[in-house]
Design a protein around this motif. Structure first.
Motif, PDB file in Angstrom:
ATOM      1  N   GLN A 102       0.988  -1.098  -0.003  1.00 46.95           N
ATOM      2  CA  GLN A 102      -0.152   0.055   0.031  1.00 46.95           C
ATOM      3  C   GLN A 102       0.844   1.449   0.061  1.00 46.95           C
ATOM      4  OE1 GLN A 102      -1.044  -2.434   2.285  1.00 46.95           O
ATOM      5  NE2 GLN A 102      -2.177  -3.146   0.653  1.00 46.95           N
ATOM      6  N   LEU A 103       1.941   1.142   0.809  1.00 48.86           N
ATOM      7  CA  LEU A 103       2.488   2.628   0.878  1.00 48.86           C
ATOM      8  C   LEU A 103       4.045   2.525  -0.033  1.00 48.86           C
ATOM      9  CD1 LEU A 103       2.917   2.781   4.662  1.00 48.86           C
ATOM     10  CD2 LEU A 103       1.272   3.846   3.350  1.00 48.86           C
ATOM     11  N   GLY A 104       4.266   1.445  -0.660  1.00 51.50           N
ATOM     12  CA  GLY A 104       5.507   1.612  -1.573  1.00 51.50           C
ATOM     13  C   GLY A 104       6.704   1.419  -0.903  1.00 51.50           C
ATOM     14  N   PRO A 105       7.781   1.795  -1.768  1.00 54.50           N
ATOM     15  CA  PRO A 105       9.006   1.575  -1.194  1.00 54.50           C
ATOM     16  C   PRO A 105       9.844   2.481  -0.443  1.00 54.50           C
ATOM     17  CG  PRO A 105       9.152   1.858  -3.530  1.00 54.50           C
ATOM     18  CD  PRO A 105       7.754   2.134  -3.044  1.00 54.50           C
ATOM     19  N   GLN A 106       8.982   3.731  -0.357  1.00 50.84           N
ATOM     20  CA  GLN A 106      10.036   4.895   0.571  1.00 50.84           C
ATOM     21  C   GLN A 106       9.514   4.677   1.761  1.00 50.84           C
ATOM     22  OE1 GLN A 106      10.980   8.542  -1.979  1.00 50.84           O
ATOM     23  NE2 GLN A 106       8.735   7.932  -2.700  1.00 50.84           N
ATOM     24  N   ILE A 107       9.942   3.996   2.509  1.00 55.18           N
ATOM     25  CA  ILE A 107       9.713   3.832   4.014  1.00 55.18           C
ATOM     26  C   ILE A 107      10.869   3.871   4.770  1.00 55.18           C
ATOM     27  CG2 ILE A 107       8.623   2.370   5.703  1.00 55.18           C
ATOM     28  CD1 ILE A 107       6.797   1.070   3.268  1.00 55.18           C
ATOM     29  N   PHE A 108      11.242   4.732   5.765  1.00 52.52           N
ATOM     30  CA  PHE A 108      12.301   4.498   6.709  1.00 52.52           C
ATOM     31  C   PHE A 108      11.858   3.302   7.604  1.00 52.52           C
ATOM     32  CE2 PHE A 108      12.722   8.982   6.101  1.00 52.52           C
ATOM     33  CZ  PHE A 108      13.929   8.946   5.405  1.00 52.52           C
TER      34      PHE A 108
END
Ligand code: B12
Ligand code: SF4
Ligand code: SF4
Length: 315
Positions: free
Chosen positions: A163-169
């Motif tokens: 849902q949020l994609g790859p840009q996650i810290f």
């Protein structure tokens, strides 16, 4: 509500987007081999810290003796869509990777983790031992996040949440608490290979490794010497970091923007004036980028990057 649920609820209140739990067991054989092969093939380049503390990176109990669970957290850093028009400048500009357009995430997330551990201490009673980790601790963050159900590891090597994609810290609390683990999610890249094709330097190998020696993110952020002449032209106008394999990913396409209002975002840092970078002094660099990940790079390396971008723009 059980303790694990209370912790997750508090994490969401504090502005994390993802929270999951895994046990403190070591990496399995495949994950261990994936890391040791990566090191053996020289893919870590000059990042000696990746060769040190291998026992800890592969086994969280070596990091905290009493560890029984790991609370894994994710913070969405997909930049907000700004109404403001991009600065039009006649001067040549260098691009900055999305993660570095915010205040330094290491410091921001650590602050939030401290609030979360204070909360846990208030409800878990005595015997709560913990260690907070963001990036720099010797911990296999993506593997643990995948185990805790935060997402899956894509061919671009990123932890991707469908849902949020790859840009996650990613961040963790390694703790002595015994908490019920979450299940990994079932999602994969399938037949897609977009990141492999998009990488300007061929740093992503078809057998599933990222060769840091060729990676523009490594070269512009971690590497401190002169750029290898065959790679310098491929850096293009990337002043700090690279997002090609991340932004091309179909899971990024409909990803929501960062919702955390406390995490300071600088819209003007998408592109920086290269002549202004070359004119910085230690003092003005410190003043302008005091709270930025850019400040982690020595100024002479940032200037090296700017010179390379200028040469590439001039063609
Ligand atoms: C060293 C490092 C780098 C190096 C090397 C990158 C790399 N791919 O290894 C360089 C400088 C190039 C780099 C670049 C970037 N980085 Co970096 N980096 C790290 C660091 C410190 C270690 C990564 C590591 O362990 N590499 C070793 C290799 C072997 O790991 P790996 O390829 O992921 O393989 C492991 C798993 O994939 C697993 N595995 C393999 N197959 C399978 C299958 C399953 C089912 C499971 C469960 C596991 C599994 O086994 C391996 C061993 O753990 C982490 C922080 C940390 N402490 O973990 C941040 C981290 C990975 N980086 C991060 C970011 C944001 C970036 C950049 C986007 C920054 C930028 N824009 O320039 C780029 C992205 C480049 C990319 N495509 O990976 C984030 C990634 C968040 C996410 N959602 O994944 C992290 C987690 C930091 C953080 N706390 O948020 N980085
Ligand atoms: S960050 Fe850039 S250079 Fe590194 S693997 Fe991804 S696309 Fe390639
Ligand atoms: S671009 Fe395609 S192959 Fe690469 S990580 Fe995303 S879904 Fe997987």
């Amino acid at each position: 509500m059980g303790l694990a649920e209370e912790i997750k609820q508090k994490a969401f209140q504090l502005g994390f987007d993802l929270a999951g739990i895994t046990d403190a067991s070591p990496l399995d054989n495949d994950q261990f081999k994936s890391l040791t092969d990566w090191l053996a093939f020289g893919c870590a380049g000059r990042m000696d810290y990746m060769r040190n503390n291998l026992d800890k990176r592969t086994n969280p109990i070596k990091l905290l003796k009493s560890a029984r669970s790991i609370i894994c957290l994710g913070l969405n850093y997909n930049p907000p869509k700004t109404q403001k028009k991009a600065t039009i400048s006649a001067d040549p500009m260098g691009t900055v990777a999305n993660y570095a357009r915010y205040e330094d995430y290491h410091l921001f997330i650590k602050q939030q983790l401290r609030k979360l551990t204070n909360f846990i201490a208030s409800i878990a009673g005595t015997g709560f031992r913990f260690k907070i980790c963001v990036d720099s601790a010797p911990l296999a963050e993506r593997t643990l996040a995948a185990r805790a159900g935060l997402g899956f590891i894509g061919k671009n090597r990123m932890l991707i949440n469908p849902q949020l994609g790859p840009q996650i810290f990613l961040a963790e609390i390694v703790t002595s608490l015994k908490l019920p683990p979450d299940e990994p999610i079932k999602a994969v890249c399938s037949n897609c290979n977009k990141c492999l094709t998009a990488c300007p330097t061929g740093a992503l190998t078809p057998d599933g490794r990222l060769d840091a020696n060729k990676c523009i993110s490594y070269l512009t952020i971690e590497y401190k010497a002169e750029f290898p002449p065959d790679l310098a032209p491929k850096i293009g106008a990337r002043l700090f970091g690279c997002d090609e394999c991340v932004l091309v990913c179909p899971f990024h396409k409909n990803a929501p923007s960062c919702q955390n209002k406390h995490f300071t975002f600088y819209p003007d840092r998408a592109k920086l004036n290269l002549h202004e970078i070359l004119a910085l002094t230690e003092e003005s660099f410190g003043a302008k980028f005091a709270d930025s990940p850019l400040k982690r790079l020595p100024l002479d390396c940032l200037k090296r990057n700017a010179k390379t971008c200028l040469a590439n723009i001039a063609g």
